[in-house]
Design a protein around this motif. Structure first.
Motif, PDB file in Angstrom:
ATOM      1  N   LEU A 100       0.891  -1.084  -0.028  1.00 44.02           N
ATOM      2  CA  LEU A 100      -0.021   0.094   0.000  1.00 44.02           C
ATOM      3  C   LEU A 100       0.817   1.246   0.167  1.00 44.02           C
ATOM      4  O   LEU A 100       0.382   2.261  -0.617  1.00 44.02           O
ATOM      5  CB  LEU A 100      -0.944  -0.008   1.111  1.00 44.02           C
ATOM      6  N   GLU A 144       0.314   4.001  -2.755  1.00 40.08           N
ATOM      7  CA  GLU A 144       0.229   5.580  -2.440  1.00 40.08           C
ATOM      8  C   GLU A 144       0.937   6.523  -2.835  1.00 40.08           C
ATOM      9  O   GLU A 144       0.667   7.873  -3.162  1.00 40.08           O
ATOM     10  CB  GLU A 144       0.091   5.731  -0.665  1.00 40.08           C
ATOM     11  N   HIS A 178      -0.876   6.298  -7.187  1.00 42.07           N
ATOM     12  CA  HIS A 178      -1.797   7.109  -7.031  1.00 42.07           C
ATOM     13  C   HIS A 178      -1.584   8.528  -7.934  1.00 42.07           C
ATOM     14  O   HIS A 178      -0.584   9.015  -7.765  1.00 42.07           O
ATOM     15  CB  HIS A 178      -2.295   7.339  -5.567  1.00 42.07           C
ATOM     16  N   LEU A 216      -0.999  12.260  -1.577  1.00 39.31           N
ATOM     17  CA  LEU A 216      -0.742  11.031  -2.277  1.00 39.31           C
ATOM     18  C   LEU A 216       0.015  11.325  -3.785  1.00 39.31           C
ATOM     19  O   LEU A 216      -0.258  12.469  -4.068  1.00 39.31           O
ATOM     20  CB  LEU A 216      -2.272  10.313  -2.727  1.00 39.31           C
ATOM     21  N   ILE A 228      -7.067   2.296  -4.253  1.00 37.42           N
ATOM     22  CA  ILE A 228      -5.993   2.662  -3.105  1.00 37.42           C
ATOM     23  C   ILE A 228      -6.556   3.359  -1.830  1.00 37.42           C
ATOM     24  O   ILE A 228      -6.212   3.183  -0.999  1.00 37.42           O
ATOM     25  CB  ILE A 228      -4.833   3.553  -3.859  1.00 37.42           C
ATOM     26  N   ARG A 229      -7.389   4.432  -2.305  1.00 38.12           N
ATOM     27  CA  ARG A 229      -8.110   5.058  -1.127  1.00 38.12           C
ATOM     28  C   ARG A 229      -8.931   4.335  -0.377  1.00 38.12           C
ATOM     29  O   ARG A 229      -9.262   4.376   0.951  1.00 38.12           O
ATOM     30  CB  ARG A 229      -8.874   6.322  -1.744  1.00 38.12           C
ATOM     31  N   ARG A 259      -6.892   2.333   1.930  1.00 40.98           N
ATOM     32  CA  ARG A 259      -6.140   3.159   3.017  1.00 40.98           C
ATOM     33  C   ARG A 259      -7.316   2.981   4.146  1.00 40.98           C
ATOM     34  O   ARG A 259      -6.651   3.488   5.309  1.00 40.98           O
ATOM     35  CB  ARG A 259      -5.961   4.274   2.450  1.00 40.98           C
ATOM     36  N   GLN A 260      -8.551   3.102   4.178  1.00 43.09           N
ATOM     37  CA  GLN A 260      -9.382   3.176   4.675  1.00 43.09           C
ATOM     38  C   GLN A 260     -10.235   1.768   5.399  1.00 43.09           C
ATOM     39  O   GLN A 260     -10.920   1.643   6.375  1.00 43.09           O
ATOM     40  CB  GLN A 260     -10.574   3.828   4.265  1.00 43.09           C
ATOM     41  N   ARG A 299      -7.818  -5.310   3.141  1.00 44.82           N
ATOM     42  CA  ARG A 299      -7.123  -4.433   2.823  1.00 44.82           C
ATOM     43  C   ARG A 299      -6.011  -5.074   1.645  1.00 44.82           C
ATOM     44  O   ARG A 299      -5.635  -4.583   0.776  1.00 44.82           O
ATOM     45  CB  ARG A 299      -6.493  -3.744   3.890  1.00 44.82           C
ATOM     46  N   THR A 336      -5.294  -4.105  -2.034  1.00 48.57           N
ATOM     47  CA  THR A 336      -3.980  -3.895  -2.635  1.00 48.57           C
ATOM     48  C   THR A 336      -3.408  -4.608  -3.625  1.00 48.57           C
ATOM     49  O   THR A 336      -3.006  -4.159  -4.518  1.00 48.57           O
ATOM     50  CB  THR A 336      -3.349  -3.844  -1.245  1.00 48.57           C
TER      51      THR A 336
END
Length: 162
Positions: free
Chosen positions: A64, A68, A72, A80, A97-98, A101-102, A109, A113
């Motif tokens: 990730l 990022e 991104h 980013l 990607i966003r 991240r969350q 995740r 990813t």
């Protein structure tokens, strides 16, 4: 095209940049080479002075971080795309990607990813992975070392074998 990279950051980095240019010359791309000390190269690369860079990254601790910073789209507000020197941009991959991240669930995740990495590297060729460095550690008998994915060698990673 000019292939640029550091000459004091990675093992054999200057030779690797030379080899990349030679390979591209063999397929008909006129390639020249320029290497610089890492600090100089990094500063100039951040200013987007080069079209082709030999750069490195490590998944720290997961892919990730690479997504990022290097994949991104540039987004100063979110911080980013800060190392996206080719200005690659794909709204669908940015969304993956966003979302990753969350996502707090490790498995979800990881799946997001992986999906974003495949889309960026395999489907879109946002980066061209050409060199994989392999680090080697040696320990005396009675000690073990927990290897890291971020290239760091830390004393806190040394312990007694279990």
């Amino acid at each position: 095209m000019q292939v640029t990279g550091p000459n004091d950051r990675f093992p054999n980095d200057e030779q690797i940049v030379q080899a990349i240019a030679q390979i591209w010359s063999r397929i008909g791309l006129a390639a020249t080479v320029e290497t610089r000390p890492h600090g100089v190269w990094l500063s100039e690369a951040a200013q987007l002075k080069y079209s082709v860079n030999f750069a490195g990254f490590s998944s720290n601790p997961e892919a990730l971080g690479m997504l990022e910073t290097q994949i991104h789209s540039w987004d100063a507000a979110l911080g980013l795309g800060t190392a996206n020197r080719g200005h690659f941009s794909n709204p669908d991959i940015d969304g993956m990607i966003r979302k990753a991240r969350q996502t707090m669930d490790n498995h979800q995740r990881e799946a997001l990813t992986r999906q974003a990495t495949w889309a960026a590297l395999r489907d879109q060729q946002a980066l061209i992975p050409l060199d994989v460095a392999v680090n080697t550690w040696a320990m005396r008998r009675g000690l073990s070392y927990q290897v890291r994915t971020d290239e760091m060698t830390l004393a806190t990673s040394i312990g007694r074998p279990v």
